[in-house]
Design an enzyme around this catalytic site. Structure first.
Site, PDB file in Angstrom:
ATOM      1  CE1 TYR A 156      30.333  -6.821  21.833  1.00 13.35           C
ATOM      2  CE2 TYR A 156      28.295  -7.051  20.599  1.00 13.35           C
ATOM      3  CZ  TYR A 156      29.010  -7.190  21.769  1.00 13.35           C
ATOM      4  OH  TYR A 156      28.384  -7.693  22.897  1.00 13.35           O
ATOM      5  CG  ASP A 256      29.035 -10.976  13.582  1.00 11.39           C
ATOM      6  OD1 ASP A 256      27.812 -11.008  13.361  1.00 11.39           O
ATOM      7  OD2 ASP A 256      29.524 -10.650  14.676  1.00 11.39           O
ATOM      8  CE  LYS A 284      22.475  -6.209  16.501  1.00 14.82           C
ATOM      9  NZ  LYS A 284      22.336  -5.833  17.894  1.00 14.82           N
TER      10      LYS A 284
HETATM   11  N1  PMP Z   1      27.730  -9.619  16.310  1.00 15.57           N
HETATM   12  C1  PMP Z   1      27.393  -8.395  15.935  1.00 15.57           C
HETATM   13  C2  PMP Z   1      27.950  -7.829  14.651  1.00 15.57           C
HETATM   14  C3  PMP Z   1      26.518  -7.631  16.706  1.00 15.57           C
HETATM   15  O1  PMP Z   1      26.170  -6.399  16.317  1.00 15.57           O
HETATM   16  C4  PMP Z   1      25.990  -8.189  17.882  1.00 15.57           C
HETATM   17  C5  PMP Z   1      25.028  -7.416  18.774  1.00 15.57           C
HETATM   18  N2  PMP Z   1      25.112  -6.057  18.709  1.00 15.57           N
HETATM   19  C6  PMP Z   1      26.376  -9.480  18.232  1.00 15.57           C
HETATM   20  C7  PMP Z   1      27.239 -10.182  17.425  1.00 15.57           C
HETATM   21  C8  PMP Z   1      25.835 -10.126  19.477  1.00 15.57           C
HETATM   22  O2  PMP Z   1      24.485 -10.369  19.338  1.00 15.57           O
HETATM   23  P1  PMP Z   1      23.515 -10.508  20.619  1.00 15.57           P
HETATM   24  O3  PMP Z   1      23.494  -9.161  21.267  1.00 15.57           O
HETATM   25  O4  PMP Z   1      22.215 -10.945  20.037  1.00 15.57           O
HETATM   26  O5  PMP Z   1      24.119 -11.550  21.488  1.00 15.57           O
END
Ligand code: PMP
Length: 459
Positions: A156, A256, A284
């Site tokens: 994700y 990521d 985060k």
């Molecule tokens: N990349 C990863 C690996 C994530 O876990 C998340 C959120 N769970 C995101 C991108 C997106 O981040 P946000 O919810 O702060 O937009």
């Protein structure tokens, strides 16, 4: 639905009647009653009212040890005094919530990030993890001049068109394990993206290499969660191989680290694997509970966004240095928000002292859960590194990717989760566990007690 699950569900519904009433009203305001699809679960999500330390309190007054921690964002738990103090000081000293100009904390945080993540030679701030990965993709297109990306099945990266593919596809749609199909996973996405985003099999270097080599002239970058879903680690040989391969093929490597940054170690997954990606997205934990993202990478890639190099779309003068097309546009009213950076810097400071404690408590909880299952003869694993793990009930010896994970017993896990919710242990059903500095022996041991009670009722 098994009889036992019905029992847990009844207990859940009896304890959370105010959440149920609230949720039916919320459905009249927000589609599906939520403002982020991830917050929804059946029969209805628990509506929280207060958080303190390791605990959440819902509308009915139930207390929960929180292991969701806002999907991992709160690594110091709820309302940490050091974060509150940092915010108060920033507001008092700066006299404003927002400058709308460059300011000192942008540099202070940037220097700290560079110290911990040396691959991030230049950085930019965003307002979320989604925005951060979005910027990495645009940087990759801009730098390489290519217009496709490759991502791994089950990973994700946010909710936008280029990456909302093959996150959780049905096995009927997903094609062969070694050559996964690109499956769009939202309404409203142009099928064009099925061709533009190529999907790869995680922890399978041979087939990843085949697919990348075949498409190398079109793929700008490979983006990945170095630890899938925050808990399934890339095998070190896979990671090393992927770094080498992308370098050889002229494809950028994007880590990521929105989940893994600060959580598998202060230096993230790249510190753990000792790998230098070309670009990194953070989010985060680094916001201390507030919305943030940070993008960084090789200087020459990041410099494609420097307005000093070329006139961007905001240059209204009649004597533009060059076309706006010569620079990568990146902007945002709230980028580098001072209050959030103050909260983030305070978070790092506490983690520098206390991260080992978080790892220790995580190990204690994992070990305890494993032994409770083992006593009952149920094969399972707690999978994860550092401060994140997941409880995977599976006969499979090694869970290496999305396809392996699909063989796990999700219905038993869900039953367990509802039982645990009724005993005051919170994570969203089927979600991973994230730990924080505020989880101590007391919280871990009462969690294990709850596991013991619930498992005894299930088996
Ligand atoms: N990349 C990863 C690996 C994530 O876990 C998340 C959120 N769970 C995101 C991108 C997106 O981040 P946000 O919810 O702060 O937009």
């Amino acid at each position: 639905m098994t009889l036992m699950k019905k029992h847990f569900l009844t207990e859940f519904e009896n304890q959370t009647s105010k959440s149920r009433t609230f949720f039916s009203k919320a459905k009249e305001i927000m589609p599906g009653g939520v403002t982020a699809n991830i917050k929804s679960f059946d029969p209805y999500p628990i509506i929280m009212k207060k958080g303190k330390g390791a605990y959440l309190y819902d509308l009915d007054g139930n207390e929960y040890v929180d292991y969701l921690l806002s999907y991992g964002a709160l690594m110091l738990g709820h309302g940490h005094p050091k974060i509150i103090q940092a915010i108060q000081e920033q507001l008092e000293e700066d006299g404003t919530m927002l400058f709308g100009t460059p300011h000192q904390l942008e540099l202070a945080m940037g220097e700290k990030i560079k110290e911990l993540y040396p691959s991030m030679e230049r950085i930019r701030y965003t307002n979320s993890g989604t925005e951060a990965t979005l910027l990495t993709v645009r940087l990759a297109y801009a730098y390489t001049g290519k217009t496709k990306i490759a991502k791994f099945e089950g990973h994700y990266h946010g909710g936008y068109d280029q990456v909302l593919l093959s996150l959780n596809p049905s096995l009927e749609e997903a094609g062969q394990a070694h050559a996964p199909k690109s499956v769009i996973e939202s309404k409203g996405i142009d099928p064009y993206h099925e061709k533009q985003t190529i999907v790869l099999p995680f922890n399978d270097l041979e087939h990843t290499s085949d697919i990348l080599t075949k498409n190398k002239d079109e793929i700008a970058a490979v983006i990945l969660e170095p630890i899938q879903g925050g808990f399934i680690p890339a095998e070190p040989s896979f990671m090393k191989g992927l770094r080498k391969l992308t370098e050889e093929l002229g494809i950028l490597l994007i880590f990521d680290e929105v989940k893994t940054g600060f959580r598998v170690g202060l230096r993230g997954a790249q510190g753990h694997y000792n790998i230098k990606p070309d670009l990194t997205a953070l989010g985060k934990v680094i916001g201390g509970g507030f919305p943030v993202g940070i993008v960084g990478g090789k200087e020459e890639i990041m410099m494609t966004s420097a307005p000093s190099v070329s006139s961007d779309v905001f240059d209204n003068s009649q004597s533009k240095k060059s076309s706006a097309k010569d620079v990568l546009f990146h902007s945002g009213t709230y980028n580098g928000h001072p209050t959030i950076l103050a909260a983030g810097l305070a978070t790092i400071k506490v983690l520098e002292q206390e991260i080992e404690h978080v790892f220790k408590m995580t190990a204690r909880l994992k070990k305890g859960i494993e032994s409770l299952f083992e006593h009952r003869g149920i094969t399972m694993q707690t999978i994860g590194l550092g401060s994140i793990f997941n409880v995977v009930i599976t006969e499979k010896e090694k869970v290496r990717n999305y396809r392996d994970l699909q063989q796990a017993n999700f219905s038993m896990r869900k039953e367990l989760d509802f039982g645990l919710l009724s005993k005051g242990i919170y994570t969203k059903p089927l979600n991973r566990y994230s730990m924080a500095t505020v989880h101590g022996e007391k919280e871990v041991d009462c969690t294990l007690e709850a596991y013991d009670t619930v498992l005894s009722k299930m088996i």
